[in-house]
Design a protein around this motif. Structure first.
Motif, PDB file in Angstrom:
ATOM      1  N   ILE A  55       0.844  -1.201   0.000  1.00 55.94           N
ATOM      2  CA  ILE A  55       0.000   0.000   0.000  1.00 55.94           C
ATOM      3  C   ILE A  55       0.873   1.243   0.000  1.00 55.94           C
ATOM      4  CG2 ILE A  55      -1.625   1.344   1.398  1.00 55.94           C
ATOM      5  CD1 ILE A  55      -2.915  -1.391   2.152  1.00 55.94           C
ATOM      6  N   GLU A  56       1.929   1.230   0.815  1.00 58.28           N
ATOM      7  CA  GLU A  56       2.845   2.370   0.831  1.00 58.28           C
ATOM      8  C   GLU A  56       3.495   2.555  -0.542  1.00 58.28           C
ATOM      9  OE1 GLU A  56       6.950   4.002   2.869  1.00 58.28           O
ATOM     10  OE2 GLU A  56       6.094   2.146   3.619  1.00 58.28           O
ATOM     11  N   THR A  57       3.913   1.475  -1.166  1.00 55.46           N
ATOM     12  CA  THR A  57       4.539   1.547  -2.488  1.00 55.46           C
ATOM     13  C   THR A  57       3.569   2.132  -3.512  1.00 55.46           C
ATOM     14  OG1 THR A  57       5.982  -0.321  -1.998  1.00 55.46           O
ATOM     15  CG2 THR A  57       5.615   0.176  -4.327  1.00 55.46           C
ATOM     16  N   LEU A  58       2.312   1.698  -3.468  1.00 58.25           N
ATOM     17  CA  LEU A  58       1.314   2.202  -4.409  1.00 58.25           C
ATOM     18  C   LEU A  58       1.003   3.673  -4.163  1.00 58.25           C
ATOM     19  CD1 LEU A  58      -0.955  -0.951  -4.412  1.00 58.25           C
ATOM     20  CD2 LEU A  58       0.283  -0.049  -6.400  1.00 58.25           C
ATOM     21  N   ILE A  75       0.229  10.327  10.143  1.00 58.58           N
ATOM     22  CA  ILE A  75      -1.088   9.786   9.774  1.00 58.58           C
ATOM     23  C   ILE A  75      -1.221   8.394  10.386  1.00 58.58           C
ATOM     24  CG2 ILE A  75      -2.590   9.095   7.864  1.00 58.58           C
ATOM     25  CD1 ILE A  75      -1.040  11.069   6.092  1.00 58.58           C
ATOM     26  N   PRO A  76      -2.313   8.118  11.100  1.00 56.50           N
ATOM     27  CA  PRO A  76      -2.504   6.778  11.661  1.00 56.50           C
ATOM     28  C   PRO A  76      -2.596   5.716  10.559  1.00 56.50           C
ATOM     29  CG  PRO A  76      -4.103   8.332  12.563  1.00 56.50           C
ATOM     30  CD  PRO A  76      -3.399   9.023  11.440  1.00 56.50           C
ATOM     31  N   LEU A  77      -2.133   4.521  10.856  1.00 55.04           N
ATOM     32  CA  LEU A  77      -2.171   3.428   9.876  1.00 55.04           C
ATOM     33  C   LEU A  77      -3.585   3.150   9.383  1.00 55.04           C
ATOM     34  CD1 LEU A  77       0.403   0.899  11.338  1.00 55.04           C
ATOM     35  CD2 LEU A  77       0.676   2.431   9.376  1.00 55.04           C
ATOM     36  N   ALA A  78      -4.556   3.196  10.288  1.00 53.37           N
ATOM     37  CA  ALA A  78      -5.944   2.955   9.887  1.00 53.37           C
ATOM     38  C   ALA A  78      -6.397   3.983   8.846  1.00 53.37           C
ATOM     39  CB  ALA A  78      -6.863   2.987  11.093  1.00 53.37           C
ATOM     40  N   LEU A  80      -4.430   5.463   6.666  1.00 50.71           N
ATOM     41  CA  LEU A  80      -3.793   5.114   5.389  1.00 50.71           C
ATOM     42  C   LEU A  80      -4.576   4.017   4.681  1.00 50.71           C
ATOM     43  CD1 LEU A  80       0.058   5.102   5.984  1.00 50.71           C
ATOM     44  CD2 LEU A  80      -1.322   6.765   4.738  1.00 50.71           C
ATOM     45  N   GLY A  81      -5.052   3.040   5.452  1.00 51.28           N
ATOM     46  CA  GLY A  81      -5.868   1.975   4.868  1.00 51.28           C
ATOM     47  C   GLY A  81      -7.139   2.526   4.254  1.00 51.28           C
ATOM     48  N   GLU A  82      -7.768   3.469   4.952  1.00 47.39           N
ATOM     49  CA  GLU A  82      -8.997   4.073   4.415  1.00 47.39           C
ATOM     50  C   GLU A  82      -8.697   4.916   3.180  1.00 47.39           C
ATOM     51  OE1 GLU A  82     -12.897   4.727   3.753  1.00 47.39           O
ATOM     52  OE2 GLU A  82     -11.965   3.241   5.066  1.00 47.39           O
TER      53      GLU A  82
END
Length: 104
Positions: A55-58, A75-78, A80-82
């Motif tokens: 996800i970070e790479t994308l 930024i919280p990991l959650a 980033l997922g959202e």
């Protein structure tokens, strides 16, 4: 049988979508639709089941030159997922949608 060759360049131009825009820390960021990333990213990520690193790479690929500024913002990991899910939804056909989503 048609003798006309399929022109992939024309298809790419005609299928372009509006960029995905989002804000964080008062700053507007913009990324191309997820499906418009260059195919070279496929060598470094698992599209079917992306990991946190994938996800970070994308996101890094999508943000391009804006990545350093984005990366400097806590930024919280959650979140980033959202962000990743919303970016996928922007295109309409999410990357890695092999598992059932929470909305189904």
């Amino acid at each position: 049988m048609s003798t006309t060759a399929f022109d992939l360049d024309v298809w790419v131009k005609e299928s372009r979508q509006e960029p995905f825009k989002f804000t964080v820390a008062g700053r507007l960021f913009e990324m191309p639709a997820a499906g418009e990333l260059d195919k070279s990213v496929l060598t470094s990520v698992n599209i079917d089941a992306p990991s946190a690193r994938d996800i970070e790479t994308l996101l890094r690929a999508g943000l391009g030159d804006a990545w350093p500024e984005f990366d400097a913002i806590p930024i919280p990991l959650a979140a980033l997922g959202e962000l990743f899910r919303q970016w996928q939804r922007h295109e309409g056909v999410p990357l890695g949608e092999s598992r059932a989503s929470a909305d189904s």
